[in-house]
Design a protein around this motif. Structure first.
Motif, PDB file in Angstrom:
ATOM      1  N   THR A   1       1.163  -0.173   5.338  1.00  0.00           N
ATOM      2  CA  THR A   1       1.184  -0.578   3.934  1.00  0.00           C
ATOM      3  C   THR A   1       0.601   0.461   2.984  1.00  0.00           C
ATOM      4  OG1 THR A   1      -0.945  -1.682   4.211  1.00  0.00           O
ATOM      5  CG2 THR A   1       1.021  -3.051   4.464  1.00  0.00           C
TER       6      THR A   1
ATOM      7  N   ASP B   1       1.335   3.323   1.987  1.00  0.00           N
ATOM      8  CA  ASP B   1       2.221   4.000   1.044  1.00  0.00           C
ATOM      9  C   ASP B   1       2.420   3.197  -0.239  1.00  0.00           C
ATOM     10  OD1 ASP B   1       2.415   6.148   2.628  1.00  0.00           O
ATOM     11  OD2 ASP B   1       4.430   5.738   3.399  1.00  0.00           O
ATOM     12  N   SER B   2       2.240   1.873  -0.161  1.00  0.00           N
ATOM     13  CA  SER B   2       2.467   1.044  -1.348  1.00  0.00           C
ATOM     14  C   SER B   2       1.277   1.081  -2.314  1.00  0.00           C
ATOM     15  CB  SER B   2       2.776  -0.401  -0.942  1.00  0.00           C
ATOM     16  OG  SER B   2       1.649  -0.944  -0.287  1.00  0.00           O
ATOM     17  N   PHE B   3       0.120   1.531  -1.857  1.00  0.00           N
ATOM     18  CA  PHE B   3      -0.990   1.690  -2.814  1.00  0.00           C
ATOM     19  C   PHE B   3      -1.607   3.088  -2.698  1.00  0.00           C
ATOM     20  CE2 PHE B   3      -4.042   1.003   0.571  1.00  0.00           C
ATOM     21  CZ  PHE B   3      -3.447   0.061   1.383  1.00  0.00           C
TER      22      PHE B   3
END
Lengths: 184, 416
Positions: free
Chosen positions: B146, B148-150
């Protein structure tokens, strides 16, 4: 008297369980290990980084294409990189060995589930898993865990490590009331 | 083998070979695990009790370990035995660290372990630690999938190697003393809580802990008094190699090489530092050269500035001759600035080669690092010789010496 005692068969009992060290003494020992690590190698202690690398290694065995694609994972195991080839991995392997030897010689190797008095063993297992998941996620988020950030970074006066340490205690105390049944 | 290095820490992998070095790390890990186990960190109720103020073992062990290691690190550093600059300091990513810390605190009280203690506990027969370890792997997996999404947040607030003395603007010794005082206040508060919530009678606690507190304070005063090494000590650590470079004239570059670099498209940045007195600089200086006082304290500041992450850079120091420039070179090199060179023969030589149209021969005989040419007007860099024609490079034969390698900080450590 002494001869009689000497003739008696040696008791085949397990080693007596010794109490844990006084926390200040334990802290000095831990601090000496930490200092030794820094002084000799320039690196401190760590754990979660080793877990990260073991996990990426497993992921790379199962789905290498996926590992090469995700930038964060490729940093560890992209292409031919071996994620296990870093000092933190042998260090992490040493930790359970040291734990085992220490507990064995102090009579504290006991198969048990540490838990609060008012929950079942299975409940404790479930929450250990949940807590571990949160911790694993948080340790990567913080770029280190209690050992690598708080202990090691704290001793060498990293600003980020001190901020992390206080945040961790704050998070723990904030959540403690909600899970008090687990431990009390 | 290690004895060939004057100062710790040692490049163990380069010196011992990878496998021996990894064996050393294995031993460090074993001692680490044993210290955790002896401290009672392999039993989850001990760890969780911290958050109910009944048994403050976690805080006591952690802070004692931190002040023990910290005091020894800055004591040995102050004595010139350890080069703190080569000790890995976790880089600061402020808010990601704080958010991660809060998440970890929540996981800590729910799970009853932290990653290191769970690895220890699993080997002492704790079944709950095995479940916890399964959770760790799951959490790490979830993060990797995850992040990469933040990513913007996670890579943000990067402040590099940023230490408490730098943040507080006080000396290292004062910081060490401050941390010890804070730790002792925490210990006092911890014992007060234990008495109130854990039914511990403080009078039954061993008296030697008072002496221990005094010992830490005494050591902190020693650290404060002896201070931390300056550039002279840093230079001593590298003096063998550095003096050889000076003697073999590996770092003194021909003026024509400097002229060539000034004009050529290059992959690195050029910084020219003129360490002559300011009045001489104002009379004449090479174009783009920056005046810097030759006071070592000033040069140490300049070194810190040059060491901030930037494109690869070549630094050329210059004075009238080479005397002052060589002294400045020593300070910069001692402070770890990479790719520092000296202008061969200094400004005097530069003017001799490039300044035939405007200089007037010596009005006074030059002493050590004195100007050989005296200008009537303070034109600074508006003389032709400040920025000579590039084609003059062809008139000289010289051995190019400038080689710029990217600067390298300490490798990722801690939990990298």
């Amino acid at each position: 008297m002494t001869t009689e005692a000497a003739r008696a068969p040696a008791p085949k009992k397990q080693r007596a369980e010794k109490p844990w060290l006084n926390p200040y003494v334990g802290g000095v020992l831990l601090g000496l290990v930490l200092f030794g690590a820094f002084f000799i190698t320039g690196n401190g202690l760590g754990a979660s980084g080793g877990f990260q690398r073991i996990w990426v290694w497993i992921e790379d065995l199962i789905a290498p294409a996926h590992v090469d694609r995700v930038g964060y994972l490729a940093r560890y195991a992209g292409g031919d990189k071996n994620p296990l080839d870093l000092w933190i991995v042998p260090l992490l392997i040493g930790v359970p060995i040291g734990g085992f030897l220490s507990s064995w010689f102090s009579g504290r190797f006991i198969v048990r589930t540490g838990k609060g008095p008012n929950i079942s063993v299975k409940t404790r297992w479930l929450f250990a898993f949940i807590g571990g998941t949160i911790m694993g996620f948080g340790a990567r988020f913080a770029r280190g865990c209690t050992s690598g950030q708080a202990l090691s970074g704290g001793a060498v006066l990293s600003v980020g490590s001190w901020a992390f340490m206080f945040a961790m205690f704050a998070g723990g105390y904030a959540a403690a009331w909600f899970v008090r049944k687990l431990w009390n | 083998m290690l004895l060939t290095f004057a100062v710790a820490p040692f490049p163990v992998e380069a010196e011992l070979g990878k496998w021996l070095a990894y064996g050393l790390y294995l031993i460090i890990g074993i001692l680490f695990g044993a210290a955790l186990e002896q401290s009672g960190f392999a039993y989850s109720p001990n760890l969780a009790a911290q958050f109910y103020l009944k048994d403050m073992r976690v805080l006591k062990v952690m802070f004692t370990a931190i002040i023990t290691a910290m005091t020894l690190i800055f004591l040995t550093s102050g004595m010139g035995l350890l080069d703190y600059r080569n000790v890995f300091v976790d880089p600061t990513y402020l808010w990601p660290g704080i958010v991660g810390g809060i998440i970890m605190g929540v996981g800590f009280v729910i799970g009853g372990f932290c990653p290191g203690t769970s690895a220890t506990a699993a080997a002492t027969g704790s079944i709950d630690a095995l479940f916890y370890l399964g959770g760790i792997m799951t959490g790490i997996f979830a993060f990797g999938e995850t992040v990469d999404s933040f990513a913007e947040f996670w890579y943000g607030w990067s402040m590099g190697r940023f230490t408490l003395p730098e943040w507080l603007g006080i000396s290292t010794g004062a910081t060490v003393l401050l941390v010890i005082v804070v730790a002792l206040i925490f210990f006092w508060a911890a014992e007060w809580f234990e008495e109130k919530f854990g039914g511990v009678d403080r009078k039954t606690l061993p008296k030697w802990r008072i002496a221990g507190a005094g010992g830490f304070l005494a050591l902190a005063f020693v650290v404060l008094v002896i201070g931390q090494p300056g550039w002279q000590t840093h230079y001593q650590w590298i003096a063998n190699d550095a003096d050889a470079q000076l003697t073999n004239r590996e770092v003194q570059i021909h003026p024509a090489e400097l002229l060539e670099i000034m004009h050529k498209d290059k992959v690195f940045k050029l910084v020219m530092l003129d360490v002559r007195p300011e009045a001489e600089y104002n009379l004449f200086h090479i174009k783009w050269a920056r005046h810097v006082d030759d006071d070592p304290a000033k040069l140490v500041e300049v070194a810190a500035e040059l060491n901030e992450p930037a494109d690869p850079t070549a630094v050329v120091v210059m004075s009238n001759g080479e005397g002052r420039a060589t002294e400045a070179w020593k300070v910069l090199v001692a402070e770890d600035v990479p790719n520092v060179y000296i202008l061969e023969g200094g400004i005097n030589n530069w003017l001799t080669l490039f300044g035939e149209r405007e200089v007037e021969e010596a009005k006074f005989v030059a002493g050590e690092d004195q100007p050989r040419f005296v200008f009537a007007k303070a034109l600074g860099d508006r003389y032709t010789a400040s920025n000579p024609n590039r084609e003059l490079v062809e008139e000289f034969e010289f051995t190019p010496k400038v080689k710029v390698a990217a600067s390298s900080g300490p490798e990722a450590g801690g939990c990298g």
